[in-house]
Design an enzyme around this catalytic site. Structure first.
Site, mmCIF file in Angstrom:
data_model
loop_
_atom_site.group_PDB
_atom_site.id
_atom_site.type_symbol
_atom_site.label_atom_id
_atom_site.label_comp_id
_atom_site.label_asym_id
_atom_site.label_seq_id
_atom_site.Cartn_x
_atom_site.Cartn_y
_atom_site.Cartn_z
ATOM 1 N N GLU A 152 51.070 -6.886 -1.613
ATOM 2 C CA GLU A 152 51.198 -5.763 -2.732
ATOM 3 C C GLU A 152 52.532 -5.821 -3.466
ATOM 4 O O GLU A 152 52.915 -5.640 -4.649
ATOM 5 C CB GLU A 152 50.913 -4.244 -1.965
ATOM 6 C CG GLU A 152 50.835 -3.399 -3.339
ATOM 7 C CD GLU A 152 52.140 -2.628 -3.415
ATOM 8 O OE1 GLU A 152 52.184 -1.717 -4.347
ATOM 9 O OE2 GLU A 152 52.969 -2.908 -2.781
ATOM 10 N N GLU A 153 53.775 -6.029 -2.653
ATOM 11 C CA GLU A 153 55.066 -5.894 -3.014
ATOM 12 C C GLU A 153 55.373 -7.016 -4.176
ATOM 13 O O GLU A 153 56.449 -6.626 -4.666
ATOM 14 C CB GLU A 153 55.918 -5.919 -1.909
ATOM 15 C CG GLU A 153 55.825 -4.631 -1.003
ATOM 16 C CD GLU A 153 56.252 -3.420 -1.552
ATOM 17 O OE1 GLU A 153 56.547 -3.198 -2.631
ATOM 18 O OE2 GLU A 153 56.192 -2.172 -0.711
ATOM 19 N N HIS B 24 61.852 1.267 0.019
ATOM 20 C CA HIS B 24 62.356 -0.050 -0.258
ATOM 21 C C HIS B 24 63.928 -0.212 0.537
ATOM 22 O O HIS B 24 64.903 -0.831 -0.214
ATOM 23 C CB HIS B 24 62.487 -0.674 -1.707
ATOM 24 C CG HIS B 24 61.060 -0.775 -1.997
ATOM 25 N ND1 HIS B 24 60.633 -1.672 -3.280
ATOM 26 C CD2 HIS B 24 59.893 -0.436 -1.790
ATOM 27 C CE1 HIS B 24 59.515 -1.606 -3.315
ATOM 28 N NE2 HIS B 24 58.845 -0.879 -2.497
ATOM 29 N N HIS C 6 48.435 -1.258 1.705
ATOM 30 C CA HIS C 6 48.972 -2.604 1.551
ATOM 31 C C HIS C 6 49.669 -2.561 2.882
ATOM 32 O O HIS C 6 50.422 -1.819 3.252
ATOM 33 C CB HIS C 6 49.631 -2.945 0.384
ATOM 34 C CG HIS C 6 50.992 -2.305 0.362
ATOM 35 N ND1 HIS C 6 52.447 -2.430 0.837
ATOM 36 C CD2 HIS C 6 51.441 -1.195 -0.479
ATOM 37 C CE1 HIS C 6 53.191 -1.689 0.220
ATOM 38 N NE2 HIS C 6 52.614 -0.713 -0.433
ATOM 39 N N ASP D 57 56.514 2.446 3.684
ATOM 40 C CA ASP D 57 55.903 2.116 2.402
ATOM 41 C C ASP D 57 55.230 0.744 2.989
ATOM 42 O O ASP D 57 55.881 -0.667 2.737
ATOM 43 C CB ASP D 57 56.704 1.709 1.231
ATOM 44 C CG ASP D 57 56.061 1.474 0.245
ATOM 45 O OD1 ASP D 57 54.813 1.186 0.035
ATOM 46 O OD2 ASP D 57 56.926 0.875 -0.791
ATOM 47 N N ASP E 257 49.136 5.103 -0.920
ATOM 48 C CA ASP E 257 50.425 4.441 -1.093
ATOM 49 C C ASP E 257 51.394 5.568 -1.067
ATOM 50 O O ASP E 257 51.004 6.850 -0.943
ATOM 51 C CB ASP E 257 50.501 3.658 -2.397
ATOM 52 C CG ASP E 257 51.532 2.549 -2.294
ATOM 53 O OD1 ASP E 257 52.419 2.624 -1.533
ATOM 54 O OD2 ASP E 257 51.358 1.656 -3.097
#
Length: 355
Positions: free
Chosen positions: A209-210, A319, A63, A177, A232
């Site tokens: 994606e998130e 994140h 992503h 990520d 991922d």
């Protein structure tokens, strides 16, 4: 381009959900000459690398987007209140720099909170909620903020640069990520440019994606894959306080996801990955993602079903503004995925598909 330079450019290019165009443009630049490029209407980038004309349609996806924020309101004193986009926890937000994207250009800011000197002893122990945080862009009124071009709904990206730690073994920065996966897409395509491969490869950098794995769904409708590999990140457990939590660590090999909250991998595909990794001398680690989801959750239920696996990179502090990963894990993923794609001949495909 070498791996560090590629990762630095990809991670330092901002692309939060719904505003991935800068990263998408960069991906198209690097895919140019390696694959035929298409787009879906949500913003995903698809590089098509054809092998045998009658080969199986195999998607290899990662992503584009990173976690970020959106302007929710502007206070009388010019501060921005915000909506998180993706899975943030409030403890990692305060005091970090951000970039606000407006129609007039970018505006720098800081995620602010009350100083400890304004908190009671009880408040200091409790920590902040996201509703107590705000963004300071250096204005003193709503009018000044509006004059800079800031409006409700503007995108806000984390600001951070990529650093090399420990003489090149570890790297730290934002958006690992999943710009790790995006970089791997490019380097796998580069590797496949030398020699044949038996199928039609769709290297897909997916949007959004998130916030619900949305680009994976639209891209699957466009590509119509028969097999799928998703790249991922996974959560490394090699940090203080997590030593007793079973799971992957940085530097010990790629991740093979055995479970996430939206998908069970195809077991024949899993065994194929294990066989190829063993043959290449690449150690594998296993990830069980009880609460998280990947693009595989959308892809594997497309049409009549798509045998799917997820291969990943052990990563610390996901994140946040500064994630950490080990370069050897990244390099092993690129080598492994290249070998998997080269080895997917008709006999292997028939076995995976149980036909």
């Amino acid at each position: 381009m070498d791996t560090i330079s590629l990762l630095k450019e990809l991670t330092e290019t901002n692309g939060i959900p719904g505003r991935e165009e800068d990263v998408a443009r960069l991906m198209m630049h690097y895919m140019d000459g390696l694959a035929h490029i298409e787009r879906d209407r949500l913003g995903s980038v698809i590089g098509i690398k054809r092998g045998f004309a009658k080969g199986v349609r195999v998607s290899l996806s990662a992503h584009l987007d990173e976690v970020g924020f959106m302007v929710k309101s502007i206070t009388e004193r010019g501060f921005l209140l915000f909506q998180p986009l993706g899975g943030w926890i409030p403890q990692v937000m305060p005091a970090h720099r951000v970039v606000v994207y407006t129609e007039q250009g970018t505006v720098e800011g800081i995620i602010g909170s009350k100083s400890k000197h304004l908190l009671s002893v009880e408040n200091r122990k409790e920590g902040f909620t996201k509703e107590q945080l705000f963004i300071d862009i250096g204005t003193s009124s709503r009018e000044e903020t509006l004059e800079l071009g800031v409006r409700i709904g503007d995108s806000i990206a984390p600001a951070s640069t990529l650093s090399v730690l420990n003489q090149g073994q570890y790297i730290a920065g934002k958006a690992l990520d999943n710009r790790l996966g995006c970089a791997a897409l490019i380097q796998v395509l580069e590797a496949l440019a030398e020699g044949d491969h038996p199928n039609i490869i769709y290297a897909i950098a997916t949007a959004q994606e998130e916030i619900g794995r949305r680009g994976a769904l639209t891209a699957a409708h466009l590509v119509q894959p028969e097999l799928a590999i998703v790249l991922d990140t996974g959560t490394a457990r090699d940090i203080p306080g997590a030593e007793n939590i079973d799971g992957p660590v940085c530097g010990k090999g790629p991740l093979l996801f055995m479970y996430d909250a939206s998908m069970l991998p195809n077991q024949r595909f899993v065994r194929y990955v294990e066989h190829v990794a063993e043959k290449m001398g690449i150690p594998l680690q296993y990830e069980f993602l009880s609460f998280g989801k990947t693009d595989a959750g959308q892809i594997h239920t497309y049409g009549a079903g798509v045998p799917t696996i997820v291969i990943g990179f052990p990563t610390r502090y996901m994140h946040t503004h500064n994630c950490v990963t080990h370069l050897q894990d990244y390099e092993r993923v690129v080598r492994l995925v290249t070998a998997l794609l080269r080895g997917l001949d008709q006999a292997v495909v028939d076995h995976i598909m149980f036909r």
